[in-house]
Design an enzyme around this catalytic site. Structure first.
Site, short mmCIF file in Angstrom:
data_model
loop_
_atom_site.label_atom_id
_atom_site.label_comp_id
_atom_site.label_asym_id
_atom_site.label_seq_id
_atom_site.Cartn_x
_atom_site.Cartn_y
_atom_site.Cartn_z
N GLU A 239 0.86 -1.18 0.00
CA GLU A 239 0.00 0.00 0.00
C GLU A 239 0.90 1.23 0.00
O GLU A 239 2.01 1.19 0.52
CB GLU A 239 -0.87 0.03 1.26
N LYS B 66 2.21 4.61 1.40
CA LYS B 66 2.22 5.16 2.75
C LYS B 66 1.79 6.62 2.64
O LYS B 66 2.54 7.48 2.19
CB LYS B 66 3.60 5.04 3.37
N ASP C 144 1.04 10.25 3.65
CA ASP C 144 1.67 11.12 4.63
C ASP C 144 0.64 12.04 5.25
O ASP C 144 0.48 13.19 4.85
CB ASP C 144 2.79 11.92 3.96
N TYR D 166 -7.39 1.89 5.89
CA TYR D 166 -6.49 0.76 5.60
C TYR D 166 -6.48 -0.36 6.64
O TYR D 166 -5.83 -1.37 6.44
CB TYR D 166 -5.06 1.24 5.32
N LYS E 171 10.86 3.53 3.19
CA LYS E 171 10.86 4.98 2.96
C LYS E 171 11.69 5.29 1.72
O LYS E 171 12.71 4.66 1.48
CB LYS E 171 11.47 5.68 4.18
N CYS F 19 49.87 27.62 1.07
CA CYS F 19 49.54 26.42 0.30
C CYS F 19 50.03 25.17 1.04
O CYS F 19 51.20 25.09 1.39
CB CYS F 19 50.19 26.49 -1.08
N CYS G 98 52.98 23.60 -1.38
CA CYS G 98 54.27 24.21 -1.69
C CYS G 98 54.65 25.27 -0.66
O CYS G 98 55.75 25.81 -0.70
CB CYS G 98 54.27 24.81 -3.09
N CYS H 93 46.58 29.17 -5.06
CA CYS H 93 48.02 29.14 -5.00
C CYS H 93 48.50 29.61 -6.37
O CYS H 93 48.11 29.06 -7.38
CB CYS H 93 48.52 27.71 -4.74
N CYS I 24 54.11 25.07 -8.16
CA CYS I 24 53.52 24.34 -7.04
C CYS I 24 53.32 22.88 -7.45
O CYS I 24 52.81 22.60 -8.53
CB CYS I 24 52.19 24.96 -6.66
N1 NAD Z 1 10.32 15.94 11.29
C1 NAD Z 1 10.32 15.66 12.57
O1 NAD Z 1 10.84 16.40 13.39
C2 NAD Z 1 9.65 14.41 13.03
C3 NAD Z 1 9.46 14.16 14.39
C4 NAD Z 1 8.84 12.98 14.74
C5 NAD Z 1 8.43 12.08 13.77
N2 NAD Z 1 8.64 12.37 12.45
C6 NAD Z 1 8.24 11.44 11.38
O2 NAD Z 1 7.31 10.53 11.83
C7 NAD Z 1 7.81 9.22 11.70
C8 NAD Z 1 7.48 8.40 12.87
O3 NAD Z 1 6.14 8.51 13.03
P1 NAD Z 1 5.21 7.30 13.25
O4 NAD Z 1 5.57 6.58 14.48
O5 NAD Z 1 3.85 7.87 13.08
O6 NAD Z 1 5.54 6.31 12.11
P2 NAD Z 1 5.38 6.43 10.60
O7 NAD Z 1 4.61 7.64 10.21
O8 NAD Z 1 6.70 6.28 9.99
O9 NAD Z 1 4.54 5.13 10.27
C9 NAD Z 1 3.31 4.76 10.88
C10 NAD Z 1 2.17 5.51 10.33
O10 NAD Z 1 2.06 5.34 8.94
C11 NAD Z 1 0.79 5.78 8.57
N3 NAD Z 1 0.32 5.11 7.35
C12 NAD Z 1 0.15 5.71 6.16
N4 NAD Z 1 -0.30 4.86 5.24
C13 NAD Z 1 -0.43 3.67 5.84
C14 NAD Z 1 -0.87 2.40 5.38
N5 NAD Z 1 -1.25 2.20 4.12
N6 NAD Z 1 -0.88 1.39 6.27
C15 NAD Z 1 -0.49 1.58 7.55
N7 NAD Z 1 -0.07 2.77 8.04
C16 NAD Z 1 -0.04 3.81 7.19
C17 NAD Z 1 -0.08 5.60 9.76
O11 NAD Z 1 -0.48 6.89 10.18
C18 NAD Z 1 0.82 5.04 10.80
O12 NAD Z 1 0.53 5.52 12.06
C19 NAD Z 1 9.29 9.34 11.58
O13 NAD Z 1 9.80 8.30 10.80
C20 NAD Z 1 9.47 10.70 10.95
O14 NAD Z 1 9.51 10.56 9.55
C21 NAD Z 1 9.24 13.50 12.08
ZN ZN Z 2 51.09 25.64 -3.91
#
Ligand code: NAD
Ligand code: ZN
Length: 672
Positions: A115, A117, A119, A227, A315, A409, A412, A427, A432
């Site tokens: 699937e 991921k 964001d 999901y 990732k 330098c 040299c 230089c 050199c």
């Molecule tokens: N930039 C920063 O300062 C900062 C700070 C903390 C965390 N983070 C980010 O958050 C991540 C950690 O967060 P996390 O613990 O939520 O883990 P994560 O976001 O890496 O992974 C888990 C999450 O993925 C999501 N997800 C999206 N599609 C999905 C799918 N098809 N199936 C299952 N899950 C799905 C869900 O929300 C799940 O909770 C870190 O890896 C980092 O990238 C960034």
């Molecule tokens: Zn030199």
């Protein structure tokens, strides 16, 4: 690193990651890139594995997310919302498979569901008798915030399920997210009202979900992909794949780009495909989630404290990474330019291992305030030379010193100069050894005189033993002289002399390139040699006549003109003539190129890595001139792969497909 240094680094990392967590999860306003966070986190994990005694309960590696903010009522999740383990490359994906297979050695048949991921922000939705009664954020995984009012505004979340006989209790999980155009719209609006902008769609989504006024949430068009399905026991659904389809039939939006895979190879293809295709999606994704399909097998594998063992998130490779500066050195090039470089702990970046990054010049160093011992973020986008983007000052060890450029330098010892109008320190001693070394290495390089066996080590020996003072001296060396050098046998001395002799047959264009005139790369050298078939014609050419050649700009024309005005350089040309080098064209270049042109017409080329002298666009223009075509990705239709330094996955793919590989010299030979 000893244990007390490790402890110190661990403390710094924990502090920094905790701060980042708070900013990310509570304030929805991150202080660093996700990829940087991930890599610092990985460093902490590695240190904790190496020093298990230093692990504490409150380390960021030991818990999920952060405690929710207080405006909303807290709700304890019936089933915790776990995080996902990260893999940063395909090798780690395979290691994950090895790991779970070791745990269940009796399993032979299995499937994966891939699937995208998404964001966004995870939500847990509860339906009682088919009616939405609660929507809760993930929070720290155990306890989340009750944001039901806000969840009800999301149109892709059904308030009532389209099921004949809904189970009395059912929990659905998924990702709430902001489509990109909606994100842009919101930020534009905020800009107009002088509100702080959201850093990215994920934070905008998380921030929106926790708005106290549901009317504002309603105006921001959040969406939701489902999901995960938690049904009461005794039900018919036994796989992730079926549950996704079932979710869809209930009225949820389920991401259509899912795939049921029979092997890790299929998973790999899916990941590769989406690494580029994701850019065409109207929402952000930050990787691929791979899940074992069968629930029974999922159950056998279970969970660690933080994540399921039956799923992993791959990732996408980052273009930026943190690493530690071990040293700052300066490099004197063949033009005398002094370039400071950071020598760093090796780090994997955009498909290659990086250990050095350019710091450009003293101004840049002052701007960065980079010091030995610093943690820095380096970037390597595509084919660009790695460079330091910024210093993570919070991770700076005590007692570091600001870096000062050397005044003399390193090669040299003469005083370095920096013209007021230039950023470059130089230089200017034309004797050199660094400059001499650079010019000899360039002279012997593949695209110049191509003298095999004349590498950096021998060049150094020749210079240190005062056997050569200019490239022309190479042609007066005797086997006996070379034989006296350290570690040179009779045979290799003879071979080197033969190679030097053979270089006298190299064409005029290569000699011209070998001279190392500023801005004259191998393509320019060919152009010049085609238009000025003898060195005498070239040395007499005025700037307008040089610049009148298509492909030669003012800058090049000036540089060539200036070079021939220097007596020292003319002496060199005379000595090369005497030695018997080709300073005149042999055949008309036009004749040779036309005959080959037709054979390359319609051929497909892919370029990967950094070529020694040609820019990508230059190589492409050359290929197109002879009727070839340049594409971006390797497939069975590719005829040639042009390979430069630090070539990545394209090379692997081409090797698999058995595609002919060319280096820059091969390419030029083929085309010209
Ligand atoms: N930039 C920063 O300062 C900062 C700070 C903390 C965390 N983070 C980010 O958050 C991540 C950690 O967060 P996390 O613990 O939520 O883990 P994560 O976001 O890496 O992974 C888990 C999450 O993925 C999501 N997800 C999206 N599609 C999905 C799918 N098809 N199936 C299952 N899950 C799905 C869900 O929300 C799940 O909770 C870190 O890896 C980092 O990238 C960034
Ligand atoms: Zn030199």
């Amino acid at each position: 690193m000893n244990i007390s240094q490790a402890q110190q680094r661990i403390n710094q990392l924990r502090q920094q990651l905790q701060k980042a967590n708070y900013a990310y999860y509570v304030l929805d306003n991150p202080i660093m890139e996700d990829s940087i966070y991930d890599q610092l986190y990985r460093e902490l994990q590695d240190l904790e594995t190496q020093y298990p005694d230093l692990i504490t309960d409150h380390s960021p590696t030991q818990r999920v997310g952060d405690s929710p903010a207080s405006q909303f009522a807290s709700i304890k999740h019936n089933i915790p919302l776990y995080s996902l383990e990260n893999a940063f490359n395909l090798q780690e994906l395979r290691q994950w498979q090895d790991r779970w297979q070791r745990q269940t050695p009796n399993i032979e048949q299995f499937e994966y569901v891939c699937e995208l991921k998404i964001d966004g922000s995870a939500l847990a939705l509860t339906y009682e008798n088919g009616v939405l009664i609660r929507g809760v954020t993930r929070g720290d995984g155990t306890t989340g915030e009750n944001i039901t009012q806000n969840v009800r505004t999301i149109r892709s979340i059904p308030l009532k399920l389209t099921l004949e006989n809904p189970p009395n209790l059912i929990e659905i999980r998924g990702e709430a997210f902001l489509p990109l155009d909606e994100f842009d719209r919101i930020n534009l609006e905020r800009e107009q009202t002088a509100e702080a902008l959201f850093a990215n769609p994920r934070n905008a989504a998380a921030g929106t979900l926790r708005q106290l006024d549901p009317k504002i949430v309603d105006r921001r068009r959040l969406q939701f992909f489902a999901y995960t399905l938690h049904l009461p026991q005794n039900n018919q659904i036994t796989t992730q794949w079926d549950s996704l389809n079932y979710l869809q039939s209930m009225g949820f939006l389920v991401n259509p780009n899912r795939k049921l895979c029979q092997s890790l190879e299929e998973v790999t293809n899916y990941c590769n495909q989406w690494e580029t295709n994701r850019r065409n999606l109207p929402y952000m994704t930050d990787g691929v989630v791979v899940k074992i399909n069968n629930y029974e097998l999922q159950k056998q594998l279970g969970f660690t404290q933080k994540f399921p063992r039956w799923a992993i998130a791959l990732k996408y490779p980052a273009e930026e990474a943190p690493t530690i500066v071990q040293d700052i050195i300066v490099n004197v090039g063949r033009t005398g330019a002094v370039t400071p470089m950071a020598v760093m702990k090796p780090v994997h970046l955009a498909g290659t291992t990086v250990q050095r990054a350019t710091l450009h010049n003293s101004e840049r160093i002052a701007e960065l305030d980079i010091r030995v011992g610093d943690t820095v973020i380096i970037r390597k986008a595509g084919e660009i030379i790695p460079e330091v983007v910024r210093v993570v000052k919070e991770l700076r060890p005590p007692q570091t010193q600001p870096y000062k450029m050397p005044t003399h330098c390193p090669e040299c010892g003469s005083l370095l100069m920096r013209p007021a109008t230039e950023a470059v320190t130089r230089c200017v001693n034309s004797y050199c050894s660094a400059i001499l070394r650079g010019s000899l290495i360039h002279w012997a390089s593949r695209d110049a005189l191509d003298i095999r066996g004349l590498g950096e080590k021998i060049v150094m020996l020749l210079i240190n033993n005062k056997l050569v003072n200019s490239v022309a001296d190479l042609y007066h060396l005797t086997p006996e002289q070379i034989f006296t050098l350290e570690r040179m046998g009779q045979k290799s001395s003879g071979k080197l002399i033969t190679a030097i002799e053979a270089s006298k047959k190299q064409p005029w264009s290569r000699v011209l390139y070998g001279l190392g005139i500023r801005y004259v790369g191998s393509v320019t050298a060919r152009l010049l040699a085609d238009n000025f078939p003898t060195v005498d014609e070239l040395s007499q050419a005025c700037i307008p006549s040089l610049a009148s050649i298509h492909g030669i700009g003012e800058e090049i024309a000036q540089s060539v003109f200036d070079w021939f005005k220097i007596t020292h350089n003319n002496t060199l040309i005379e000595r090369l003539k005497e030695a018997g080098l080709q300073l005149v064209n042999e055949v008309s270049p036009l004749e040779t190129s036309i005959s080959i042109q037709s054979t390359l017409a319609g051929k497909t080329f892919v370029i990967t890595g950094t070529l020694p002298t040609l820019k990508r666009t230059e190589a492409q223009t050359l290929i197109e001139k002879v009727g070839g075509k340049v594409t971006n990705s390797v497939s069975s239709k590719t005829d040639y792969l042009v390979v430069g330094e630090e070539a990545g996955s394209k090379l692997e793919k081409a090797q698999k497909l058995g595609i002919t590989q060319l280096n820059e010299a091969d390419l030029l030979a083929l085309i010209m």
